[in-house]
Design a protein around this motif. Structure first.
Motif, PDB file in Angstrom:
ATOM      1  N   PHE A 169       0.807  -1.090  -0.059  1.00 31.87           N
ATOM      2  CA  PHE A 169       0.026  -0.094   0.009  1.00 31.87           C
ATOM      3  C   PHE A 169       0.933   1.238  -0.185  1.00 31.87           C
ATOM      4  O   PHE A 169       2.105   0.992   0.483  1.00 31.87           O
ATOM      5  CB  PHE A 169      -0.916  -0.083   1.526  1.00 31.87           C
ATOM      6  N   ARG A 170       0.246   2.319  -0.330  1.00 31.11           N
ATOM      7  CA  ARG A 170       0.900   3.699  -0.166  1.00 31.11           C
ATOM      8  C   ARG A 170      -0.179   4.870   0.115  1.00 31.11           C
ATOM      9  O   ARG A 170      -1.224   4.703  -0.593  1.00 31.11           O
ATOM     10  CB  ARG A 170       1.626   3.983  -1.474  1.00 31.11           C
ATOM     11  N   GLY A 171       0.293   5.853   1.063  1.00 28.37           N
ATOM     12  CA  GLY A 171      -0.576   6.719   1.468  1.00 28.37           C
ATOM     13  C   GLY A 171      -0.025   7.819   1.914  1.00 28.37           C
ATOM     14  O   GLY A 171       1.233   7.819   2.383  1.00 28.37           O
ATOM     15  N   TRP A 197       2.749   6.769   4.651  1.00 25.68           N
ATOM     16  CA  TRP A 197       2.624   5.452   5.210  1.00 25.68           C
ATOM     17  C   TRP A 197       2.668   4.338   3.950  1.00 25.68           C
ATOM     18  O   TRP A 197       1.823   4.556   3.196  1.00 25.68           O
ATOM     19  CB  TRP A 197       1.506   5.402   6.073  1.00 25.68           C
ATOM     20  N   GLN A 198       3.503   3.703   4.186  1.00 25.47           N
ATOM     21  CA  GLN A 198       3.992   2.840   2.822  1.00 25.47           C
ATOM     22  C   GLN A 198       4.102   1.326   3.326  1.00 25.47           C
ATOM     23  O   GLN A 198       4.968   1.161   4.622  1.00 25.47           O
ATOM     24  CB  GLN A 198       4.939   3.229   1.894  1.00 25.47           C
ATOM     25  N   LYS A 221      -8.509  -0.489   3.500  1.00 26.69           N
ATOM     26  CA  LYS A 221      -8.169   0.794   3.268  1.00 26.69           C
ATOM     27  C   LYS A 221      -8.303   1.812   4.608  1.00 26.69           C
ATOM     28  O   LYS A 221      -9.605   2.002   4.963  1.00 26.69           O
ATOM     29  CB  LYS A 221      -9.034   1.254   2.035  1.00 26.69           C
ATOM     30  N   TRP A 222      -7.394   2.132   5.012  1.00 28.74           N
ATOM     31  CA  TRP A 222      -7.303   3.064   6.189  1.00 28.74           C
ATOM     32  C   TRP A 222      -7.309   4.476   6.149  1.00 28.74           C
ATOM     33  O   TRP A 222      -6.571   5.025   4.960  1.00 28.74           O
ATOM     34  CB  TRP A 222      -5.730   2.777   7.024  1.00 28.74           C
ATOM     35  N   TRP A 223      -8.148   5.113   6.817  1.00 31.41           N
ATOM     36  CA  TRP A 223      -8.240   6.461   6.675  1.00 31.41           C
ATOM     37  C   TRP A 223      -7.995   7.361   7.865  1.00 31.41           C
ATOM     38  O   TRP A 223      -7.459   8.708   7.723  1.00 31.41           O
ATOM     39  CB  TRP A 223      -9.677   7.040   6.181  1.00 31.41           C
ATOM     40  N   MET A 263      -4.914  10.164   6.636  1.00 25.83           N
ATOM     41  CA  MET A 263      -4.748   9.745   5.124  1.00 25.83           C
ATOM     42  C   MET A 263      -5.625  10.680   4.406  1.00 25.83           C
ATOM     43  O   MET A 263      -6.827  10.665   4.407  1.00 25.83           O
ATOM     44  CB  MET A 263      -4.814   8.360   5.038  1.00 25.83           C
ATOM     45  N   PHE A 289      -5.026   6.705  -0.048  1.00 23.81           N
ATOM     46  CA  PHE A 289      -4.557   5.487   0.358  1.00 23.81           C
ATOM     47  C   PHE A 289      -4.647   4.497  -0.948  1.00 23.81           C
ATOM     48  O   PHE A 289      -6.017   4.334  -1.516  1.00 23.81           O
ATOM     49  CB  PHE A 289      -5.254   4.951   1.332  1.00 23.81           C
ATOM     50  N   HIS A 297      -3.515   0.627  -3.135  1.00 21.30           N
ATOM     51  CA  HIS A 297      -3.162  -0.804  -2.607  1.00 21.30           C
ATOM     52  C   HIS A 297      -1.830  -1.076  -3.917  1.00 21.30           C
ATOM     53  O   HIS A 297      -1.630  -2.336  -4.195  1.00 21.30           O
ATOM     54  CB  HIS A 297      -4.056  -2.058  -2.827  1.00 21.30           C
TER      55      HIS A 297
END
Length: 233
Positions: free
Chosen positions: A54-56, A73-74, A190-192, A213, A216, A218
């Motif tokens: 993931f990357r955000g 956050w990756q 999927k985090w927020w 975030m 976000f 994947h």
């Protein structure tokens, strides 16, 4: 939050006319056979899940210190790295889970002298699988809407680690770590937003820190162990 509702079935009775020589008037139609709808059936959503890739981008916020800085956050292949911006901001640190090992390295923190340079702390054994197993024990708080530049429908979860006795009231118990996790209602990987609270926040006077975030995805991110950090054992 998903709910299933039992639907009512409606049956209409059809009345045929009586014989033409029947002197009795036709009987009134019987009452419709209506099955009332049952109570809603609650189905708890799936708990949060940290994906392998993931990357955000977002913000790291420590309200009692007046800090609100950019953050990333990756994750890649199960490793992950969170970084709160860089030397031009009042806060700069990175936290990693790298090859089953958690690391934390604080370059700059409000009120903490930068010299001598702080060491990179390697703390025990921990990985994505352990984290996801812990998240399976999270308690569902409820559905919410995070309001911002874009409103997001999320499920709010509470996860915690408590030390001491497992029997409340009998022996000493103390919180080691707590977290409020907000994930997409359609996709719990999927985090927020996350609120961290507990003994892991040693530099924060109020022991609580937020990260929110704004993006976000994947897609595999970039995870790099700093040179100052010792290699995993």
């Amino acid at each position: 939050m998903a709910s299933a509702y039992a639907s009512g079935a409606l049956a209409l009775a059809l009345i045929a006319p009586g014989p033409v020589d029947d002197p009795q008037p036709s009987r009134p139609a019987p009452a419709a056979n209506v099955t009332p709808a049952g109570p809603p059936v609650f189905e708890e959503p799936r708990p949060p899940l940290l994906p392998a890739d993931f990357r955000g981008e977002g913000r790291y916020i420590v309200r009692d210190l007046g800090v609100d800085v950019p953050s990333t956050w990756q994750g890649r292949g199960g490793d992950s790295q969170m970084t709160a911006d860089g030397p031009e901001h009042p806060m700069w640190f990175t936290n990693l889970i790298y090859r089953n090992t958690p690391y934390t390295l604080t370059y700059k923190w409000p009120g903490i002298p930068p010299d001598p340079p702080r060491q990179c702390d390697r703390v025990g054994f921990f990985n994505r699988q352990i984290l996801n197993d812990l998240l399976k024990t999270a308690r569902f708080v409820g559905p919410e809407i995070l309001q911002g530049t874009k409103d997001r429908r999320v499920d709010h979860w509470r996860v915690g680690v408590v030390g001491g006795s497992t029997q409340p009231g009998e022996n000493l118990r103390f919180p080691i770590a707590l977290g409020d996790v907000y994930v997409d209602q359609r996709n719990p990987s999927k985090w927020w937003q996350v609120l961290q609270f507990g003994f892991q926040n040693l530099f924060d006077p109020a022991l609580d820190e937020w990260f929110t975030m704004t993006t976000f995805s994947h897609q595999p991110g970039q995870v790099t162990l700093p040179d100052r950090c010792p290699p995993p054992t």
